[in-house]
Each structure stands twice: as C-alpha cells, then as structure tokens.
Design an enzyme around this catalytic site. Sequence first.
Site, PDB file in Angstrom:
ATOM      1  N   HIS A 131       0.873  -1.181   0.000  1.00  0.00           N
ATOM      2  CA  HIS A 131       0.000   0.000   0.000  1.00  0.00           C
ATOM      3  C   HIS A 131       0.908   1.228   0.000  1.00  0.00           C
ATOM      4  O   HIS A 131       2.027   1.170   0.525  1.00  0.00           O
ATOM      5  CB  HIS A 131      -0.832  -0.041   1.287  1.00  0.00           C
ATOM      6  CG  HIS A 131      -1.898   0.982   1.395  1.00  0.00           C
ATOM      7  ND1 HIS A 131      -1.645   2.262   1.799  1.00  0.00           N
ATOM      8  CD2 HIS A 131      -3.226   0.914   1.167  1.00  0.00           C
ATOM      9  CE1 HIS A 131      -2.782   2.949   1.819  1.00  0.00           C
ATOM     10  NE2 HIS A 131      -3.756   2.151   1.440  1.00  0.00           N
ATOM     11  N   ASP A 208       3.116  -4.499   8.218  1.00  0.00           N
ATOM     12  CA  ASP A 208       1.920  -3.685   8.040  1.00  0.00           C
ATOM     13  C   ASP A 208       0.716  -4.622   8.185  1.00  0.00           C
ATOM     14  O   ASP A 208       0.381  -5.369   7.272  1.00  0.00           O
ATOM     15  CB  ASP A 208       1.964  -3.034   6.645  1.00  0.00           C
ATOM     16  CG  ASP A 208       0.659  -2.330   6.291  1.00  0.00           C
ATOM     17  OD1 ASP A 208      -0.273  -2.341   7.109  1.00  0.00           O
ATOM     18  OD2 ASP A 208       0.576  -1.784   5.170  1.00  0.00           O
ATOM     19  N   GLN A 211      -4.435  -4.978   7.046  1.00  0.00           N
ATOM     20  CA  GLN A 211      -5.458  -5.902   6.523  1.00  0.00           C
ATOM     21  C   GLN A 211      -5.456  -7.248   7.224  1.00  0.00           C
ATOM     22  O   GLN A 211      -6.389  -8.027   7.033  1.00  0.00           O
ATOM     23  CB  GLN A 211      -5.239  -6.136   5.012  1.00  0.00           C
ATOM     24  CG  GLN A 211      -5.430  -4.908   4.153  1.00  0.00           C
ATOM     25  CD  GLN A 211      -6.875  -4.436   4.090  1.00  0.00           C
ATOM     26  OE1 GLN A 211      -7.812  -5.181   4.343  1.00  0.00           O
ATOM     27  NE2 GLN A 211      -7.068  -3.167   3.760  1.00  0.00           N
ATOM     28  N   LYS A 234     -10.384  -0.791  10.505  1.00  0.00           N
ATOM     29  CA  LYS A 234     -10.473  -1.967   9.624  1.00  0.00           C
ATOM     30  C   LYS A 234     -10.854  -3.203  10.421  1.00  0.00           C
ATOM     31  O   LYS A 234     -11.014  -4.285   9.881  1.00  0.00           O
ATOM     32  CB  LYS A 234      -9.152  -2.178   8.897  1.00  0.00           C
ATOM     33  CG  LYS A 234      -8.815  -0.993   7.988  1.00  0.00           C
ATOM     34  CD  LYS A 234      -7.936  -1.364   6.856  1.00  0.00           C
ATOM     35  CE  LYS A 234      -7.349  -0.146   6.187  1.00  0.00           C
ATOM     36  NZ  LYS A 234      -8.050   0.222   4.961  1.00  0.00           N
TER      37      LYS A 234
HETATM   38  N1  PMP Z   1      -1.703  -0.755   4.614  1.00  0.00           N
HETATM   39  C1  PMP Z   1      -2.665  -1.438   3.995  1.00  0.00           C
HETATM   40  C2  PMP Z   1      -2.363  -2.790   3.441  1.00  0.00           C
HETATM   41  C3  PMP Z   1      -3.937  -0.901   3.886  1.00  0.00           C
HETATM   42  O1  PMP Z   1      -4.901  -1.570   3.255  1.00  0.00           O
HETATM   43  C4  PMP Z   1      -4.190   0.389   4.420  1.00  0.00           C
HETATM   44  C5  PMP Z   1      -5.546   1.045   4.289  1.00  0.00           C
HETATM   45  N2  PMP Z   1      -6.180   0.879   3.071  1.00  0.00           N
HETATM   46  C6  PMP Z   1      -3.145   1.046   5.067  1.00  0.00           C
HETATM   47  C7  PMP Z   1      -1.919   0.454   5.149  1.00  0.00           C
HETATM   48  C8  PMP Z   1      -3.350   2.400   5.668  1.00  0.00           C
HETATM   49  O2  PMP Z   1      -4.287   2.354   6.691  1.00  0.00           O
HETATM   50  P1  PMP Z   1      -4.876   3.728   7.284  1.00  0.00           P
HETATM   51  O3  PMP Z   1      -5.353   4.514   6.102  1.00  0.00           O
HETATM   52  O4  PMP Z   1      -5.975   3.278   8.180  1.00  0.00           O
HETATM   53  O5  PMP Z   1      -3.758   4.397   7.993  1.00  0.00           O
END
Ligand code: PMP
Length: 414
Positions: A131, A208, A211, A234
């Site tokens: 991400h 990370d 998910q 999430k």
């Molecule tokens: N890493 C992954 C794999 C994600 O899916 C996300 C959110 N889509 C994030 C990091 C970032 O999360 P946040 O926007 O809640 O900080």
Amino acid sequence: MIETIEIDKAFNVAAVRKHFPALQREVKGKPLVYFDNAATTQKPQAVIDALVNYYSHYNANIHRGIHTLAEEATAAFEATRDTVQQFINAASREQIIFTGGATEGINLVAQTWGRQNIKAGDEIIISSMEHHSNIVPWYMLAQEKGAVLKIIPINEDGELMMDEFHKLLSEKTKLVSIVHVSNVLGTINPVKNIIAGAHSVGAVTLVDGAQSTVHLDIDVQDLDCDFFVFSSHKIYGPTGVGVLYGKKELLESMPPYQGGGEMIKDVYFDAITYNDLPYKFEAGTPNIADTVALKAALDFTKWIGKQKIREHENELLCYATEQLMQIEGLKIIGNAKNKVSVISFVVEKVHPQDLGILLDNRGIAVRTGHHCAQPLMECYKIPGTARASFAMYNTKEEIDSLITGLQKVIKMLL
Ligand code: PMP
C-alpha cells in the site's frame, strides 16, 4: 443499547448482522450490500454505544486529572491498551503505542528509528504489493538519506517470490517492511519467514497489519517482528486511531516522534527529559473516545470468535471465487493459495469505475481504482480493479446479488 443477541455455536450470520445498524439501511431503494470492508468495516452497536457512553458520561482529558471523570476516562483509555496487548500477544503494555492509524505508525518508525539508523547506501526492502502507506514513508527517508529501496517481486498469482527476497538480503539491508495481507490481492504473506530472513542479516522488520489483524490471529512474539502496525477502523472500530507495537529495546532507543504535553517528564528551557514508554510517543491529547471504543471492537470480535469469523469468510471467499469465475471476460487478480476474503477483478473491455457506479445503483458497494497500490497495478499492467472484500456479516445471498448485478451491468456496458 440493543439487546444481547446470542450467537450460535455454529456461526449465525443473521444474528451477527443484527449488531450492525448500518447494514439495515437501503441504498438507491435496494438493501445495502456492503463489500468495501478492506477500505473500512461497518461498526457494531457495541462500538457506537462505547462512543456515546464516553461522551455522555465521562468525557475528560486523561492522565493529568485527579477528578472522577478524568480517572474514569484514563482507566477506559488504558484498558484499551491492555486489550490490544492481549489481542496481538505483546509481552508488555508499554509496547503498545496509540497512533492515528497504520499510516501514522509507519511514518512514526520512519521518522524516528529510520532517521536515526538509516544512512547513505543502506537498503530498505519492501514488496511490489505494498500500500502507498508502506512505500511513501520509506521513499521519503531514502531520498533524505541516500538509501536505496529494494523491491520483492511477485508471481502471476500475486505471491511474493521468496527466492528473490533471499537474493535481495545482504549486510546492506537495514530494514524489511512488509505487508502481512495485501489489500488488493488478499494474499497472506509468509511474514514469519521474511522476518527470520531479515534477522539473519541483522535487519529490523516492520509488518503492516492493516489488513491482517481483522482476519488472522496475530501473535507479535511468535512472528518476532520488530514493529507491527494496524488501524482500528479496519477491525470494526472507529476511524482515527491505530496501534504501533514495537520491541521494547528498539522503542526505548528511538527519539520521540512529536514534542508536546504528556511525552515529557520535565521541561526546562535548556533541558528536557522525555517520558517513559509508551507515553514518549503519545504527545498531546490523544483520540480518547475512539481509543476507548476500539476496546469494544476488539472485545466484540473476540466474543464472536476469530476462528468462526475466519471459517465464515473463507466460505464466502470460495463461493464468490467460484461464482465470479463463471462470468465471461472476468479475470480475478490475485490467486494466491493462501489468501483472505478480498477479491480484485477486471472485466474485459469494461472500466472498473463504470462497474462500481452501476453496482452502486443496485445498492452494492465495491471499491474501484488502484487501491493505493499503483506499483502493483503497474505489475499487472492495469489501471485499476474492482474489489469485493467480505467481513463477518456478509452472506452468500449478498454474493448472489453481486453476481446477478455484475451480469446485468456488464451486459449494459458491452
Ligand atoms: N496498509 C494497507 C495494506 C492498507 O490496506 C491500508 C488502508 N487501506 C493502510 C496500510 C493504511 O491504513 P490507514 O489509512 O488506516 O492508515
């Protein structure tokens, strides 16, 4: 407060759904089918009640007050820390730092540990399926320090090429920062092996877990990761709060992230002593209400049963995969052997955004676009995908609606 609804030993999705008020609504005159769970999950009544209860009865600033409300608010805030500690099996509560979310957790590590330890010529390993949150902070750090980003490639099924990962490791590797579960492909990465590989060359690791935390059992001690981040929203909790876990000796060696109240012991104009963990990294008034309500989300998930949720989501994943594969011209992006209930797909000659808009007209919420993973889209040579991601409250009937909807929408568009 809604009445307590007993959950059957054999997972009862109808009973689970009653806990989520948003699922009762309609969109464009149709019952809502919410398949955008990888972006954010809906919230159970218990979480909404925790927020309302906090603001209705014991709203106060924490840690500094001696009056009853301040003590109650502090106790509730700190109780979440204990719950998170147990939820991810951290060795101690001081290793749980509250942040604004997974993104802030990664930035915190990049700006503190990273700036202190990364120098010119050092290598940071990430993967092709990250991400943007786990790319940009390292890119910025690498630019500042003259370090180099190394990328683990993936195969056609969307799995990391582990032999290539091992080839990338060297004495230059200082950090391996890897996504546990891909938000696009659903792939569950072999993070334990990756961490062991990184440690064999003396590199620090960050996982990370944005998910993964909602789908998998997380045991940070078993993984042996140095850092782990996730976001409350999430995993059925409120937005605006997240967690950074770190190994104690690393957190202790790191400089503070932001300066302000709470993160200090003593302040003089010519000398400042910083607070102990975890407060050293929690400057200013934190997001008290949402942190308090995160406990309700984790307790709720535990009460339903993570194993039962996983089995239910797996059933949905298998069912939806089978059904989607019957649709002519549709291709699933991400066919890893080990994946969670996230399915990205493209349809020949159809733009994902058109699919998204027309499905929304039928009350079906899917996400379309690059999902904050542009380099991954580049690997597959596609501009974006449509993505359906399933949570504990989704049903096979909802998947049937998606399939019927897709068939009709594709016919309209072609
Ligand atoms: N890493 C992954 C794999 C994600 O899916 C996300 C959110 N889509 C994030 C990091 C970032 O999360 P946040 O926007 O809640 O900080």
